[in-house]
Every structure is written in C-alpha cells, then in structure tokens.
Design a protein around this motif. Structure first.
Motif, PDB file in Angstrom:
ATOM      1  N   LEU A 141       0.858  -1.146  -0.021  1.00 36.09           N
ATOM      2  CA  LEU A 141       0.045   0.026  -0.090  1.00 36.09           C
ATOM      3  C   LEU A 141       0.995   1.219   0.080  1.00 36.09           C
ATOM      4  N   ASP A 142       1.953   1.271   0.849  1.00 35.28           N
ATOM      5  CA  ASP A 142       2.858   2.242   0.731  1.00 35.28           C
ATOM      6  C   ASP A 142       3.363   2.583  -0.574  1.00 35.28           C
ATOM      7  N   ASP A 143       3.673   1.539  -1.358  1.00 31.86           N
ATOM      8  CA  ASP A 143       4.205   1.915  -2.719  1.00 31.86           C
ATOM      9  C   ASP A 143       3.043   2.177  -3.535  1.00 31.86           C
ATOM     10  N   LEU A 144       2.080   1.826  -3.328  1.00 30.25           N
ATOM     11  CA  LEU A 144       0.859   2.230  -4.184  1.00 30.25           C
ATOM     12  C   LEU A 144       0.751   3.776  -3.981  1.00 30.25           C
ATOM     13  N   CYS A 145       0.888   4.472  -2.775  1.00 22.47           N
ATOM     14  CA  CYS A 145       0.648   5.645  -2.504  1.00 22.47           C
ATOM     15  C   CYS A 145       1.513   6.532  -3.108  1.00 22.47           C
ATOM     16  N   GLU A 146       2.814   6.112  -3.226  1.00 25.96           N
ATOM     17  CA  GLU A 146       3.873   6.653  -4.357  1.00 25.96           C
ATOM     18  C   GLU A 146       3.575   6.813  -5.609  1.00 25.96           C
ATOM     19  N   THR A 147       2.930   5.550  -6.345  1.00 24.60           N
ATOM     20  CA  THR A 147       2.349   5.463  -7.646  1.00 24.60           C
ATOM     21  C   THR A 147       1.244   6.477  -8.026  1.00 24.60           C
ATOM     22  N   HIS A 148       0.431   6.707  -7.008  1.00 25.54           N
ATOM     23  CA  HIS A 148      -0.698   7.429  -7.304  1.00 25.54           C
ATOM     24  C   HIS A 148      -0.613   8.957  -6.653  1.00 25.54           C
ATOM     25  N   GLY A 149       0.414   9.250  -5.888  1.00 28.28           N
ATOM     26  CA  GLY A 149       0.601  10.403  -5.320  1.00 28.28           C
ATOM     27  C   GLY A 149      -0.471  10.637  -4.258  1.00 28.28           C
ATOM     28  N   VAL A 150      -0.502   9.808  -3.377  1.00 30.85           N
ATOM     29  CA  VAL A 150      -1.477   9.784  -2.156  1.00 30.85           C
ATOM     30  C   VAL A 150      -0.808   9.777  -0.982  1.00 30.85           C
ATOM     31  N   TYR A 151      -1.144  10.857  -0.046  1.00 27.33           N
ATOM     32  CA  TYR A 151      -0.458  10.876   1.222  1.00 27.33           C
ATOM     33  C   TYR A 151      -0.914   9.835   2.216  1.00 27.33           C
ATOM     34  N   LYS A 152       0.087   9.217   2.745  1.00 19.78           N
ATOM     35  CA  LYS A 152      -0.212   8.290   3.688  1.00 19.78           C
ATOM     36  C   LYS A 152      -0.246   9.021   5.085  1.00 19.78           C
ATOM     37  N   VAL A 153      -1.301   8.934   5.982  1.00 23.69           N
ATOM     38  CA  VAL A 153      -1.382   9.631   7.101  1.00 23.69           C
ATOM     39  C   VAL A 153      -0.813   8.677   8.426  1.00 23.69           C
ATOM     40  N   GLU A 154      -1.502   7.350   8.314  1.00 25.56           N
ATOM     41  CA  GLU A 154      -1.148   6.487   9.463  1.00 25.56           C
ATOM     42  C   GLU A 154      -1.953   5.031   9.589  1.00 25.56           C
ATOM     43  N   THR A 155      -1.262   4.353  10.185  1.00 25.40           N
ATOM     44  CA  THR A 155      -1.928   2.903  10.444  1.00 25.40           C
ATOM     45  C   THR A 155      -2.180   2.716  11.736  1.00 25.40           C
ATOM     46  N   ILE A 156      -3.424   2.210  11.984  1.00 26.11           N
ATOM     47  CA  ILE A 156      -3.793   1.725  13.493  1.00 26.11           C
ATOM     48  C   ILE A 156      -4.183   0.408  13.228  1.00 26.11           C
ATOM     49  N   GLY A 157      -3.329  -0.613  14.051  1.00 28.64           N
ATOM     50  CA  GLY A 157      -3.924  -1.886  13.957  1.00 28.64           C
ATOM     51  C   GLY A 157      -3.666  -2.459  12.469  1.00 28.64           C
ATOM     52  N   ASP A 158      -4.920  -2.971  12.042  1.00 32.78           N
ATOM     53  CA  ASP A 158      -5.033  -3.532  10.496  1.00 32.78           C
ATOM     54  C   ASP A 158      -5.551  -2.477   9.852  1.00 32.78           C
ATOM     55  N   ALA A 159      -6.114  -1.308  10.235  1.00 34.20           N
ATOM     56  CA  ALA A 159      -6.332  -0.185   9.570  1.00 34.20           C
ATOM     57  C   ALA A 159      -5.356   0.914   8.640  1.00 34.20           C
ATOM     58  N   TYR A 160      -5.660   1.224   7.816  1.00 35.02           N
ATOM     59  CA  TYR A 160      -4.765   2.056   6.742  1.00 35.02           C
ATOM     60  C   TYR A 160      -5.372   3.250   6.443  1.00 35.02           C
ATOM     61  N   MET A 161      -4.993   4.574   6.519  1.00 39.51           N
ATOM     62  CA  MET A 161      -5.593   5.792   6.334  1.00 39.51           C
ATOM     63  C   MET A 161      -4.716   6.498   5.403  1.00 39.51           C
ATOM     64  N   CYS A 162      -5.102   7.196   4.426  1.00 38.81           N
ATOM     65  CA  CYS A 162      -4.456   8.072   3.456  1.00 38.81           C
ATOM     66  C   CYS A 162      -5.497   9.074   3.112  1.00 38.81           C
ATOM     67  N   VAL A 163      -4.835  10.177   2.144  1.00 37.00           N
ATOM     68  CA  VAL A 163      -5.774  11.118   1.882  1.00 37.00           C
ATOM     69  C   VAL A 163      -5.121  11.612   0.428  1.00 37.00           C
ATOM     70  N   ALA A 164      -5.868  12.190  -0.360  1.00 36.83           N
ATOM     71  CA  ALA A 164      -5.569  13.003  -1.752  1.00 36.83           C
ATOM     72  C   ALA A 164      -6.118  14.302  -1.694  1.00 36.83           C
ATOM     73  N   GLY A 165      -5.389  15.256  -1.789  1.00 36.07           N
ATOM     74  CA  GLY A 165      -5.596  16.568  -2.111  1.00 36.07           C
ATOM     75  C   GLY A 165      -5.388  17.510  -0.794  1.00 36.07           C
ATOM     76  N   LEU A 166      -4.330  17.182  -0.031  1.00 36.40           N
ATOM     77  CA  LEU A 166      -4.163  18.157   0.928  1.00 36.40           C
ATOM     78  C   LEU A 166      -3.107  19.278   0.488  1.00 36.40           C
TER      79      LEU A 166
END
Length: 285
Positions: A125-150
């Motif tokens: 998922l981190d690699d996909l964030c780079e591929t799509h230009g998405v900003y990773k915010v954090e992971t909490i347990g098994d949850a993954y959070m990111c955002v586009a447009g900051l």
C-alpha cells in the motif's frame, strides 16, 4: 608559550553528533509533511541565533547542525508551535481500509506471522501511495488511512513527476481529480491485497474500503510520539464508510460518488451513519 592539543576525539564526536542529527532529521522527514519540517527548522534556527554559545566548539557544532531537527523538536509543548503547524484543507478525499476478519486471523496465528502479513500488505500500500501520489497518514492496527488533495509540497512535487494533471477544474486543486485518483488507488489496493496470504489461513487477505470527500484540518499533536493527524467530520464519515462497507468492495459517500460520477456506482439502499442518520451510499461496480 605554545600549547598543542590533539583534538581528534573532539572532531570525531562532532562528526558523530551531526550524523546522528541527520538520521533523526531524515526520520522526521519521512513521517512529517515538508511544510511542518520547514516551520520547525525556522523555529530551531531562531532559538539557536538567540542563544549564547558557551564556547567556540559549541558554535561550530551549532552552525553545522542548525538546519537539522532532532526528535524532541516534534513535541507540541508550546501553544505557538501547535498553532504554527495547524492548517485547513478543502475538498480532499479520505481513504480508510481494514482487513476483513482480522480478529479471527490474529487469534489463530502467531504474532510473527500476523506482523509479517501486515508488513507485507502495508508495504504494498505504501508503494501504491507513491504510484498514485496519495499521502499516507497512518496505520492503526489493521487499518490504513491516507488522503488525496492536501496540497502538500511533497504531494504536489510527486504529482508533477507523475504527470497527467488536469487542465480544467483548478489544476492540482481539482477535487474531482483527487477523488478519481483515490478511487484508482483503492482499486490497486484490492488487487494488491489479493496477493497477500492471510496469516495462518489458506486464503488471501480481503480488505474493506471506505471513501469520503470534504474539508479537514491537520496538525501535529502530542509530546510522546507526536504525529501528523487529520481532524474533522470528513475523517469521521470516511471511517464510517469503511466500517459499514462490504468485503472486497469500495464503499463511498454521496460526496465522493458525485465527484467521480463518470464511474459506475451501485446504490446500497442507505446505511446508518453515527451522527448523520441514514445516508445513501454507493459501492463501486
């Protein structure tokens, strides 16, 4: 009268000190947005300029490392520091995802197997964030959070490198573009997790994804392990889209579906969202 002194150990200590500061600065740069780093560097520079150095060696060490931050610089222990890094962002798209059946998986597998699974999945998922230009915010347990447009400097730079920016709808500030990129990222996540085996089971990982678009606030909070966070109703609704979603599907709010109306969305018939009541939501076909 002339006195000679071997200063090899002193100089080596300076080099090690600066190298350690560089490593800490690099670590902070990987987890904190660039504009916040710049604010803290400027604050650090002003503090060093106003402080009185006790010796020439301390002056030398200060000048060589004044542009570097250590981990203590991230502590939000003053009101001015908290306010300086706080920002608002309009019309971003927030992504939440978690692993379906994670409680069952973690109870039936060893800690090592569970952590290996999470690391394998989140690395993809981190690699996909780079591929799509998405900003990773954090992971909490098994949850993954990111955002586009900051509109962060690092995000805009990455998007410029990727190319394909819209010529209409405000260019890089286009909320439709950010929402579309996030949907494309979500599809990539579902494809990637299908290649990761669930710990202790004979099947692959399945994820549940939720999207919502709106305004958010951002900042750094805490003294112990301070981190960059997003706040606001948009974050809460995005989290509800994930928790009320379906296995292996992208579940979106009306706001995100409206921004990506060129895609095929299936109405769910409505879900109950805490604090919002019944909300008509959509699943990506």
């Amino acid at each position: 009268f002339l006195e000679m002194k071997d200063i090899t150990e002193i100089e080596e200590a300076k080099i090690k000190y600066v190298e350690q500061r560089k490593q800490e600065h690099a670590l902070l740069s990987s987890i904190i947005p660039e504009h916040i780093i710049q604010v803290l560097v400027e604050e650090n520079r002003e503090m060093q300029n106003s402080a009185r150095s006790s010796s020439k060696s301390s002056k030398s060490m200060s000048s060589s490392s004044g542009e570097l931050l250590d981990l203590s610089a991230m502590r939000m222990d003053t009101e001015n520091r908290v306010r300086a890094v706080a920002e608002s962002h309009e019309k971003v798209t927030v992504f939440f995802a978690d692993i379906v059946g994670f409680t069952r998986i973690s109870s039936n597998a060893s800690p090592g197997d569970v952590m290996f699974m999470l690391n394998s999945l989140f690395t993809l998922l981190d690699d996909l964030c780079e591929t799509h230009g998405v900003y990773k915010v954090e992971t909490i347990g098994d949850a993954y959070m990111c955002v586009a447009g900051l509109q962060l400097k690092s995000e805009l730079r990455r998007l410029s490198e990727l190319g394909g920016m819209p010529t209409e709808c405000g260019g890089m500030a286009c909320p439709k573009w950010h929402a579309s990129r996030m949907v494309a990222f979500s599809r990539g996540v579902l494809e990637s997790c299908a290649g990761v085996q669930a710990a202790g089971e004979d099947k692959n990982v399945t994820m549940r994804i939720g999207l919502h678009s709106g305004d958010v606030m951002s900042g750094v909070v805490g003294r112990k392990m301070p981190r960059f966070c997003l706040f606001g109703d948009t974050v809460n609704v995005a989290s509800r889209m994930e928790s009320t979603g379906r296995s292996g599907r992208v579940h979106a709010s009306p706001a995100t579906a409206a921004l990506t109306d060129q895609l095929e969305w299936e109405p769910t018939g409505g879900v109950e969202v805490k604090g919002k009541g019944a909300m008509e939501t959509f699943l990506l076909r």
